[in-house]
Design a protein around this motif. Structure first.
Motif, short mmCIF file in Angstrom:
data_model
loop_
_atom_site.label_atom_id
_atom_site.label_comp_id
_atom_site.label_asym_id
_atom_site.label_seq_id
_atom_site.Cartn_x
_atom_site.Cartn_y
_atom_site.Cartn_z
N LEU A 139 5.17 29.96 42.95
CA LEU A 139 6.32 30.02 43.86
C LEU A 139 6.22 31.31 44.67
N GLU A 158 8.08 33.51 46.56
CA GLU A 158 9.50 33.77 46.82
C GLU A 158 9.73 34.55 48.11
N SER A 202 8.89 32.36 51.00
CA SER A 202 9.90 31.31 51.10
C SER A 202 11.11 31.80 51.87
N LYS A 206 11.52 26.39 50.28
CA LYS A 206 10.95 26.85 49.02
C LYS A 206 9.47 26.47 49.00
N GLU A 244 10.44 21.78 38.79
CA GLU A 244 11.56 21.30 39.61
C GLU A 244 12.23 20.06 39.01
N GLY A 263 16.07 24.87 52.49
CA GLY A 263 15.95 24.63 51.07
C GLY A 263 14.97 23.54 50.69
N ARG A 265 11.51 21.74 49.75
CA ARG A 265 10.48 22.25 48.84
C ARG A 265 9.12 21.72 49.26
#
Length: 406
Positions: free
Chosen positions: A60, A62, A65, A71, A219, A371, A373
């Motif tokens: 991930l 971050e 993102s 994300k 997730e 938001g 992904r």
């Protein structure tokens, strides 16, 4: 087993000289029989784990993102042994060659990562290895040439034509024709005559399988909204896409090399609007090919040698034409900007090829809801490109300083 036959709608096939028919037929029969065997699968899976270092992480990003507003997860093929996704296919095909009784492997390479992976696999298995590489690419990727030679491979410059990947493939094919009894041709991308697109897809599908499982674990069982990968011939992208093709809610996004822009003619866009790309046959299969009005193959351009190819793989052509996948473009400048951004946000320096995927993800994020992904395939690490990166980044800084002084 391969999910596709010789044809992807009107794309693919096997357009080869009569002299290549026997070794291609031998390969087709041997591949389907050998990969179905339990002994092959046990050895291949063990080497993926203990030699390649799989699974590669799903990271991930971050900080990145927050910059994108979505994300973003990174599939870290840059952490596989030899520094790129190419080892998945090279190792699988080298094992196939060994099972077929071939004592010698020939391969082509552009960015050098397929060559390095093939050299590593052949060193591991004790197979003679000859790598053909365009002279221009050898100059741009001198570090990878040294790595191949250190592992015992013979690196032969392709000095004809544009001295890039297309010419290296031509030379490798000629070698294969001359030594078919003892030699296996280890093709690096998801193109060429059947069964190569199916073979490469199969060995690279590990990327998509892992990414899907890892994403679901992180997730709560969900699927990503989109997956993004760079597309030259298309092996890393088809590997990632393969696990999501049958999930229509997942956007599949490939990113081509726009070079200095489509209007300039200095690019590698096969899915563009200029009319320079049309259905054609190149090096064994039918797909979209950059060609002039006489059908002659056009020269291509990209700062990323692995994306510098006139044809796109046949399954990508099918996915684009049936609307299942979309293909964006990133210029040299956009790729460098994306590389700098990811490096500074996450401490991860992608290969120039992978930087195109990052640039495409930045564009795609603007079309997605906040938001959303996504998974971006970091197909290789930037070590091999540091000389080029350092020069281009220095040029950008100097240009900025000059503009500020005015």
């Amino acid at each position: 087993m391969p999910a596709k036959g010789p044809w992807y709608d009107s794309f693919g096939g096997s357009f080869i000289a009569e002299t290549l028919s026997p070794p291609v037929a031998e390969l087709n029969e041997s591949y389907e029989r050998i990969i179905a065997s339990e002994s092959f699968q046990q050895r291949y899976q063990a080497l993926l784990k203990h030699y390649v270092g799989r699974q590669t992480p799903l990271t991930l990003a971050e900080n990145f993102s927050r910059h994108l507003g979505v994300k973003a997860y990174l599939k870290r093929e840059d952490l596989a042994h030899t520094g790129a996704h190419k080892i998945n296919n090279a190792l699988g095909q080298a094992l196939l060659a060994q099972a077929m009784g071939k004592r010698r492997v020939v391969a082509e390479t552009g960015a050098g990562q397929h060559g390095v992976a093939t050299a590593a696999a052949c060193a591991l298995l004790g197979i003679e290895c000859v790598i053909y590489m365009g002279l221009r690419d050898m100059q741009r990727q001198a570090l990878n040439v040294q790595r191949m030679r250190l592992m015992g491979a013979t690196v032969v410059p392709a000095e004809g034509g544009s001295q890039t990947l297309k010419d290296a493939i031509n030379d490798a094919l000629r070698d294969w024709v001359a030594h078919a009894d003892t030699t296996y041709y280890l093709l690096g991308s998801a193109l060429g005559p059947h069964p190569y697109p199916a073979i490469v897809r199969y060995f690279q599908s590990v990327i998509g399988k892992e990414a899907r499982q890892q994403f679901a674990a992180l997730e709560d069982g969900a699927l990503p909204d989109a997956v993004v990968a760079c597309v030259g011939g298309g092996s890393n992208a088809i590997g990632l896409f393969s696990a999501f093709i049958d999930e229509p809610q997942v956007k599949l996004c490939g990113v081509e090399a726009a070079g200095q822009g489509e209007a300039s003619g200095l690019h590698s866009i096969r899915f563009g609007d200029s009319g320079q790309s049309r259905l054609g046959v190149l090096q064994g299969c039918q797909s979209y090919v950059l060609q002039d009005e006489h059908g002659q193959i056009m020269e291509t351009h990209s700062i990323a040698p692995g994306l510098d190819y006139a044809m796109v793989g046949p399954e990508h052509a099918q996915l684009r034409d049936n609307g299942r996948a979309q293909y964006l473009q990133a210029t040299d400048e956009e790729a460098i900007d994306a590389l700098k951004l990811l490096s500074r946000c996450e401490g991860i320096i992608p290969a120039l090829e992978s930087a195109h995927a990052v640039a495409g993800a930045i564009k795609l994020a603007k079309r997605l809801p906040a938001g959303a992904r996504i998974i971006i395939n970091i197909s290789g690490r930037g070590d091999k490109d540091m000389e080029t990166i350092s020069r281009l980044v220095a040029d950008t800084v100097q240009e900025g300083e000059a503009n500020e002084s005015h």
